[in-house]
Every structure is written in structure tokens, then in C-alpha cells.
Design an enzyme around this catalytic site. Structure first.
Site, short mmCIF file in Angstrom:
data_model
loop_
_atom_site.label_atom_id
_atom_site.label_comp_id
_atom_site.label_asym_id
_atom_site.label_seq_id
_atom_site.Cartn_x
_atom_site.Cartn_y
_atom_site.Cartn_z
N HIS A 1 0.83 -1.21 0.00
CA HIS A 1 0.00 0.00 0.00
C HIS A 1 0.87 1.26 0.00
O HIS A 1 0.42 2.32 0.45
CB HIS A 1 -0.96 0.01 1.20
CG HIS A 1 -1.78 -1.22 1.34
ND1 HIS A 1 -2.93 -1.45 0.62
CD2 HIS A 1 -1.59 -2.33 2.11
CE1 HIS A 1 -3.43 -2.63 0.95
NE2 HIS A 1 -2.64 -3.19 1.84
N GLU B 1 10.01 8.22 -16.66
CA GLU B 1 8.66 8.75 -16.83
C GLU B 1 8.11 8.41 -18.21
O GLU B 1 6.93 8.06 -18.36
CB GLU B 1 8.65 10.26 -16.60
CG GLU B 1 8.83 10.64 -15.14
CD GLU B 1 8.92 12.14 -14.94
OE1 GLU B 1 8.75 12.58 -13.80
OE2 GLU B 1 9.17 12.88 -15.92
N SER C 1 15.68 21.00 -14.61
CA SER C 1 14.52 21.86 -14.83
C SER C 1 14.95 23.11 -15.59
O SER C 1 16.08 23.58 -15.46
CB SER C 1 13.92 22.26 -13.48
OG SER C 1 13.01 23.33 -13.64
N LYS D 1 16.74 20.79 -9.47
CA LYS D 1 15.97 19.60 -9.84
C LYS D 1 16.71 18.72 -10.84
O LYS D 1 17.46 19.21 -11.68
CB LYS D 1 14.62 20.01 -10.45
CG LYS D 1 13.63 20.58 -9.45
CD LYS D 1 12.29 20.79 -10.11
CE LYS D 1 11.67 19.48 -10.51
NZ LYS D 1 10.44 19.65 -11.30
#
Length: 468
Positions: free
Chosen positions: A163, A297, A284, A290
Site C-alpha cells: 500500500h 517517466e 529543470s 531539480k
């Protein structure tokens, strides 16, 4: 508007425009030209069979085969004159063959239809593509096993989750091997699909077979198929082989998507378990701190695209009457797209995983936190004879006690443990470490180092046996 204007306009410019639109809509050359190699392969087999059966003269067959060889040279060198007016790869090759060898080129299509021709070409292409995917899967499987072995000594410990909540510690090697198992099943599904599509449609002609005395077993053998398809209607009108391939590819991409998702999570600041290689991430455009996990992805996103490819083809065939329908022209783009995306995802994952920088201390702290070792204490009490439900309650009270005090399990002393149950003894303290917890899972398929080491050895043998 002048009298008769709308009619004149519709019958003139609009009608011509609609004609061109219909021609473009019907044209499949843009995407099916990648079947050229298979089209030549099938045509050679058909020509040899026609000559063997006396349907073509020996000289005619030799002229056709020489013309097909010339076409192959032209396509490979980039000088083949592809023409939209010929609609598809099959007509382009046939037209060029006739230009090269004369009228005898038209005899190649004796006892053959574009219906069985395209079905044969697609099976040949897909068979070759699936073999390539299996090879890419095997490469990734070897990487997974190598990474599992690399992180076994010394053992790197990772929090296991259910979970998405911290559950129990596991070896990072065990995590890698979980994906090896999933990928292995993906491979067997592709091999199953290859087995079932190993039949030749060639010779089914338009839908009913042919009156010429052809030898379909001979052409099937020349093309490397196990046997010819047994029903001509089925041969030209069915695409379940493509659906099965798409289904197995989509399932395989889902495996990669789950792996990619975990890497996205684990590389985030909140987890901090792993850093991706620079080649597989980007910065980024406005936030210099970042590092975006772009490749994982995209691998994750491709799963949705491949599911769309599968649904698209299922929707095409769901209501088709036998035999061939033009709808089946739509079988190629989803297949081509899915094969390309899955192959790229496999290759990228195989290239990226060895470059991952894992952070063992961060992972170990997380594995020990969140009372992840509570189950070990409950199991300990159960082994001492306490019914598990009661053991669960005892450890639940202990956890609440620690939560109120802002402490972790590993801070407990034996005296504190015994205030909750006098069944706790000195050996219970060993369970308050992630190493002890992992080592205690020493059952077949468990995360104990002995079990993972044994499975890695088996996997290496499996990959050695499956090596081409």
C-alpha cells in the site's frame, strides 16, 4: 451566386478534392513500406513454388527472382522509386518488377492475392520483430541478475512496501530479482505468441484458395513456418496472432512501467534512495536544484500508449465478418508502434540500471523506520507459543508505547520488551535490526541472503541455457 454555381463548384473543385482525399485515405505506403523485406521474401518463395509446380517456366522464374534481387538492392541503397499512386508496398514492388523484367513480372501474382500476401508479410515481419524483442528482454534480464548479484555482498537493504507504506525490510537484490521473475514471464508469453503464429497464410489467395496446383507446404517450409494455415478464410481474415502479440507486448511494457515508477519514486527527494545517471535525466528549465527522471517517466507513459494500440486493434477486428476487409489495413500501425516503443524501453532500461547510484545508508534508515520490524517481534512471540493474534496485540501495544515516546523499535532494551511479554528473551534483540529481520526470512522465495543468492545462481543458469 451565379445560377448553377453550387452545383458547378461541387462537381468541379470539391469533387476533385474529395477524390484526392479518398486516394490519400486509402494509401498505406507511408507505413507499410517497412514490410518490403518480407514482401520480397514471400514473393521469392511463391516464385520458386510456381516454377517447381510447372506453373511458371524455369526461365520466367529466374527472371522474376533476378528482378526481386535488383529491387532489394535499390531499396537498400535508397534509390527505389516509391510511388504513392501504387497505394502500398506490394503494388510498388510488383510495378517495379514489371518495369525491370517485362510482362513476366505480372506472372508472379499467379495463384496469389494481396489478401494472403499481406497476411504472410505481416506474420513474417512480426515473427522477426518478436525474436528481436525476446533478445532485448534477455539482455535486460542479464542486467537485472547482474545488479542483484552486485548488491548482495555486502547486502544492501531496501524498505519493502505494501500500500506504499513501509512494511518489512528486503534486500535490494531481492527487489531486482522480483523484476527478473516478472520479465521472465513476459518472455514466455512472447515465445507462446511466436509458437501460435508459426503458420503460413500464403496460398489462401483472396479467401477460397486457388484452382492452380500450388504446394502450400513447400512455401511454408521455404519461409520457415511450421505449416500452412488449414483454412483459407481464417488465413486472410484473422488477426488474432497480432492481437496476442500486442497483448503480450502491452503486458511487458506494464512490467517496465512498474519498474520505472519505483525509480521515479526512489529518486525523489522524499525517498532519496537512488540517483539516476545524467544521461537518463534532465534538469529543470527554471529550477536548478531539480533532476527530472525523464526516461523512466517516458517508459511509464509508453504503457498507456501500448494499451491504446491493443484496444485500437481489438476495436478494428471485433465486428469484422469473414474474410478480408479493408479495415485490416489498420492492423499495422498499432503493431509497428508497440514493437518500436517496447524495444526502445527494454534497451533504455538495460542501459540505465547499471548506472544507478544507490544510497545504502538512506535506504537502511528508511527500512528500520516506521516500525517495520514489528512483524518480526510478533512472529517471535508466535514461535514461543503465543497465538499469533495475541502476539499481534502485544506488539501493537508496544508500538503505540514507542510512538507516544517518539522512539523506534531498535531503541528497546530487553527489560522494556519483557514488560510487554515475559516470552521475550535475549535472542529477540537480534530482530531489532534490519539485517536480523532480512536473515530470518530464510524460506524458499524469501529475502534472506542465502535464498536470494541461490535464486541468482539459478537465474544465471537459466540465462545461459537460453543464450542464442
Amino acid at each position: 451566386m451565379a445560377e448553377g454555381g453550387p452545383k458547378k463548384l461541387w462537381g468541379g473543385r470539391f469533387a476533385a478534392s474529395t477524390e484526392r482525399l479518398a486516394e490519400a485515405f486509402n494509401n498505406s505506403l507511408e507505413f507499410d513500406r517497412r514490410l518490403w523485406r518480407e514482401d520480397l521474401e514471400g514473393s521469392r518463395a511463391h516464385a520458386r513454388m510456381l516454377a517447381r509446380q510447372g506453373i511458371l517456366g524455369a526461365e520466367e522464374a529466374q527472371a522474376i527472382l533476378a528482378g526481386l534481387d535488383r529491387i532489394e538492392e535499390e531499396i537498400e541503397s535508397g534509390v527505389f522509386p516509391w510511388r504513392d499512386e501504387y497505394e502500398d508496398v506490394h503494388m510498388n514492388i510488383e510495378a517495379r518488377l514489371t518495369e525491370l523484367v517485362g510482362e513476366v513480372g505480372g506472372k508472379l501474382h499467379t495463384a496469389r492475392s494481396r489478401n494472403d500476401q499481406v497476411a504472410t508479410d505481416l506474420r513474417l515481419w512480426l515473427r522477426r520483430a518478436l525474436v528481436g524483442l525476446v533478445e532485448a528482454q534477455q539482455k535486460l534480464a542479464r542486467v537485472l541478475v547482474a545488479e542483484a548479484e552486485r548488491h548482495l555482498e555486502p547486502p544492501v537493504i531496501l524498505p519493502g512496501y505494501t500500500h506504499l507504506q513501509r512494511a518489512q525490510p528486503v534486500l535490494l537484490s531481492h527487489w531486482f530479482m522480483a523484476y527478473y521473475e516478472m520479465l521472465s514471464r513476459d518472455t514466455t508469453r512472447l515465445l507462446d505468441a511466436l509458437f501460435r503464429m508459426d503458420e503460413s497464410p500464403l496460398g489462401a489467395a483472396a479467401l477460397a484458395g486457388t484452382s492452380f496446383p500450388i504446394d502450400r507446404h513447400y512455401t511454408a517450409g521455404l519461409l520457415g513456418f511450421l505449416e500452412p494455415m488449414r483454412n483459407s478464410l481464417d488465413a486472410v481474415g484473422s488477426r488474432d496472432f497480432a492481437l496476442e502479440a500486442l497483448s503480450t507486448i502491452a503486458i511487458g511494457q506494464l512490467t517496465l512501467s512498474r519498474l520505472a515508477e519505483e525509480l521515479v519514486l526512489y529518486s525523489s527527494f522524499e525517498f532519496g534512495f537512488v540517483t539516476l545517471p545524467d544521461a537518463f535525466a534532465t534538469g529543470s528549465s527554471i529550477m536548478p536544484q531539480k533532476k527530472n527522471p525523464d526516461i523512466p517517466e517516458l517508459v511509464r507513459a509508453k504503457a498507456g500508449r501500448l494499451l491504446g494500440d491493443l484496444v485500437a486493434l481489438m476495436s478494428v477486428v471485433k465486428g469484422l465478418p469473414l474474410a478480408y476487409n479493408k479495415d485490416l489495413q489498420e492492423d499495422k500501425e498499432p503493431l509497428f508502434d508497440a514493437v518500436d516503443a517496447y524495444r526502445a524501453s527494454l534497451e533504455l532500461m538495460a542501459a540505465m540500471l547499471p548506472g544507478l547510484e544507490w544510497h545504502p545508508e538512506t535506504m537502511k534508515r528508511a527500512a528500520a523506520g516506521g516500525f517495520a520490524l514489528a512483524t518480526d517481534l510478533a512472529d517471535y512471540l508466535a514461535r514461543k507459543g503465543l497465538p499469533f493474534r495475541q502476539a499481534h496485540e502485544v506488539v501493537g501495544r508496544l508500538v503505540r508505547y514507542l510512538q507516544e515516546a517518539g522512539r523506534e523499535l531498535e531503541s528497546l532494551s530487553l527489560e522494556e520488551l519483557r514488560t510487554f511479554s515475559d516470552l521475550f528473551d535475549e535472542d529477540a534483540l537480534a530482530l531489532l535490526s534490519v539485517e536480523g529481520s532480512v536473515a530470518s526470512r530464510n524460506v524458499y522465495g524469501g529475502t534472506a541472503p542465502e535464498q536470494v543468492r541461490a535464486r541468482i545462481a539459478e537465474a544465471k543458469e537459466e540465462l545461459e541455457e537460453d543464450a542464442p
